[in-house]
Every structure is written in C-alpha cells, then in structure tokens.
Write a protein that holds these residues in place. Sequence first.
Motif, mmCIF file in Angstrom:
data_model
loop_
_atom_site.group_PDB
_atom_site.id
_atom_site.type_symbol
_atom_site.label_atom_id
_atom_site.label_comp_id
_atom_site.label_asym_id
_atom_site.label_seq_id
_atom_site.Cartn_x
_atom_site.Cartn_y
_atom_site.Cartn_z
ATOM 1 N N GLY A 1 62.743 175.941 80.475
ATOM 2 C CA GLY A 1 61.607 175.028 80.442
ATOM 3 C C GLY A 1 61.971 173.625 80.889
ATOM 4 N N PHE A 2 63.074 173.099 80.363
ATOM 5 C CA PHE A 2 63.503 171.749 80.735
ATOM 6 C C PHE A 2 63.914 171.703 82.201
ATOM 7 C CE2 PHE A 2 66.793 168.477 81.131
ATOM 8 C CZ PHE A 2 66.084 167.368 80.685
ATOM 9 N N ALA A 3 64.618 172.731 82.669
ATOM 10 C CA ALA A 3 65.033 172.771 84.074
ATOM 11 C C ALA A 3 63.826 172.831 85.005
ATOM 12 C CB ALA A 3 65.953 173.968 84.312
ATOM 13 N N SER A 4 62.787 173.566 84.614
ATOM 14 C CA SER A 4 61.567 173.634 85.420
ATOM 15 C C SER A 4 60.892 172.277 85.511
ATOM 16 C CB SER A 4 60.605 174.662 84.826
ATOM 17 O OG SER A 4 61.189 175.943 84.769
ATOM 18 N N ALA A 5 60.887 171.533 84.399
ATOM 19 C CA ALA A 5 60.294 170.201 84.407
ATOM 20 C C ALA A 5 61.045 169.270 85.358
ATOM 21 C CB ALA A 5 60.287 169.627 82.992
ATOM 22 N N PHE B 1 52.109 175.727 78.133
ATOM 23 C CA PHE B 1 52.861 174.562 77.664
ATOM 24 C C PHE B 1 53.858 174.112 78.731
ATOM 25 C CE2 PHE B 1 56.405 172.551 75.441
ATOM 26 C CZ PHE B 1 55.742 171.601 74.657
ATOM 27 N N ASN B 2 54.616 175.059 79.266
ATOM 28 C CA ASN B 2 55.583 174.707 80.301
ATOM 29 C C ASN B 2 54.894 174.205 81.567
ATOM 30 O OD1 ASN B 2 57.989 175.294 78.908
ATOM 31 N ND2 ASN B 2 57.792 177.468 79.346
ATOM 32 N N ALA B 3 53.739 174.794 81.903
ATOM 33 C CA ALA B 3 53.021 174.371 83.104
ATOM 34 C C ALA B 3 52.525 172.939 82.974
ATOM 35 C CB ALA B 3 51.846 175.318 83.372
ATOM 36 N N THR B 4 51.979 172.566 81.813
ATOM 37 C CA THR B 4 51.507 171.191 81.638
ATOM 38 C C THR B 4 52.670 170.199 81.613
ATOM 39 O OG1 THR B 4 51.453 171.573 79.230
ATOM 40 C CG2 THR B 4 49.385 171.842 80.451
ATOM 41 N N LEU B 5 53.801 170.616 81.050
ATOM 42 C CA LEU B 5 54.978 169.751 81.077
ATOM 43 C C LEU B 5 55.459 169.539 82.511
ATOM 44 C CD1 LEU B 5 57.384 168.244 79.840
ATOM 45 C CD2 LEU B 5 58.505 170.464 79.503
ATOM 46 N N MET B 6 55.506 170.611 83.302
ATOM 47 C CA MET B 6 55.912 170.493 84.707
ATOM 48 C C MET B 6 54.942 169.614 85.485
ATOM 49 S SD MET B 6 57.276 174.286 85.777
ATOM 50 C CE MET B 6 56.622 175.369 84.519
ATOM 51 N N LEU B 7 53.644 169.784 85.221
ATOM 52 C CA LEU B 7 52.642 168.975 85.913
ATOM 53 C C LEU B 7 52.799 167.501 85.561
ATOM 54 C CD1 LEU B 7 50.184 169.132 87.785
ATOM 55 C CD2 LEU B 7 48.750 169.358 85.749
ATOM 56 N N CYS B 8 53.099 167.216 84.304
ATOM 57 C CA CYS B 8 53.323 165.836 83.868
ATOM 58 C C CYS B 8 54.525 165.233 84.599
ATOM 59 C CB CYS B 8 53.542 165.814 82.360
ATOM 60 S SG CYS B 8 53.907 164.183 81.678
ATOM 61 N N CYS B 9 55.595 165.991 84.710
ATOM 62 C CA CYS B 9 56.797 165.497 85.399
ATOM 63 C C CYS B 9 56.541 165.324 86.887
ATOM 64 C CB CYS B 9 57.958 166.446 85.154
ATOM 65 S SG CYS B 9 58.538 166.469 83.444
#
Length: 252
Positions: free
Chosen positions: A55-59, A149-157
Amino acid sequence: MVTSIKPTLRYQMREYLLSGAVFLGVNIFLILLFSGSFYISVSWGKGVVQYNGYGFASAVFLFVFGIVLPRQALRLGVQMGVSRRTSFLGLLVSSVLASLLLGLAGAVLISGTQALSGGNVAVSDLYVMIYLDQMAFTSAAQHLVSVLFNATLMLCCFAAGLFLTFLFWRLNKLGCVLAGLSIPVLLTGLPSLGYYFREPLTPLLNLLKELVWFFLSSPWAGMLIFLVIAAVFAFLAWLLVRQANIRGAALK
C-alpha cells in the motif's frame, strides 16, 4: 471533449500499465523473497513472515507519477490540438483508473499469497495495519474496502505530486530554489514550532488531534480525508496550469 479525451487517456494509461506491470513484478519478487526467508525463520523457531509494504509503495508510485507525467502529457496534448483543460482532466481520470487497478491488483496479490502460503506468510496493507486487529483479511468486504482505501491514498499522493510539478513549472529559477529549500524546512520545522509554541497553537493542535481521531475511527473517514486533500491539491494544480505557458513536446 469526449472524443479528444479518449486518445489522451489511451496515451496516459499506456504509461501507467507498463510502469505498473514492472511495479507489480517487483512486489511479487519481494513477496517471494520474504516467503523464501520463512523457511530460514522456521529453523530459528519463528512462525510467520510479514510483508505489508504494498500500500505504501503504491502511494509513492503514484506520487512519482504525479511529478514526472503531467508536463509531458500536457505538452504533447497541446501539440496534438487538445486543450489544457481536456489534458488536465485526462490526467485526473487516468490517475483514478490507475489507482483502482493497482488497488485491485494488490487485493488479488494479497489474497493469492495468503491462500498459497497457508497462513505462513502474512501479506497485508495499510488498511489492515490501521483498522483491523488481525494480520490478514477475513472477508470479501474487507478486500473491497482495502481496494478503495489504497486507491484514495494513491489518488491523494498523485494530486500532491501534480501540484508540486506545476508549482515548480510556474516558478522562476530563484523561486524553485526557495521552494525546494522551504519544503524540507517546513516539514521539519512545523513539529518543532508546535512543541515550543503549544499555548498559542492549542486550537490548531486540537483540530489536528480531532482529524487524526476521525481518520482512525473508520476507513471511510480516512478515504474522505484523502479525497478532500486530493481535491484541494488538484484544484490548486489547475489554478497553476491554466495560466502556464505550455509549449508543444518535441516528438522523436
């Protein structure tokens, strides 16, 4: 606008898919490496090997894409007669699609690894670490929430990277130097200011505490915060790029 955004999306998604395939390959390699280390850990009397970096790496992956892709995409769009608004919208739509695809790929990767390892390798993500008591998923609904959750975090980054790249695009050389120096100063200096000026900053610190507790209360609250931050960064990026002097990209 619909017809002009289609080739823009195809061009941008091709970049995401090629890079995303390499990114997934690296994660699979790391999982296999951690799985192999399990047999060594068994001989030491240990039980389960954990891998929770997807998850963190994807962000970080989407943050880097938000920095390196937009200027090239806008320049090529202008050269091909696509308006900056359509190109910018294509950036946002492609980032949403890429975030959802990477989130879904992560869920498949995690569930497949858990099933094949028989519970010996615990592959999880940020959603599991923050909101669940156990180390792994136990239902399909949890997988779905994890994807979102991971998708919104990636979109934020991605939106944060989008804002930074357009900010440095609009600044002159001196402004770029000052902005580059001020960002780490702010990141390291603000916590110190909060410590030494606790009394005057008490209302702001209380607000930050409430936001943290709101974030931790539910994954949907976390998604809402990510989406609000992404919307703010995307709006600021659009304000910067709408007046930018965009020249066509050089075609090889």
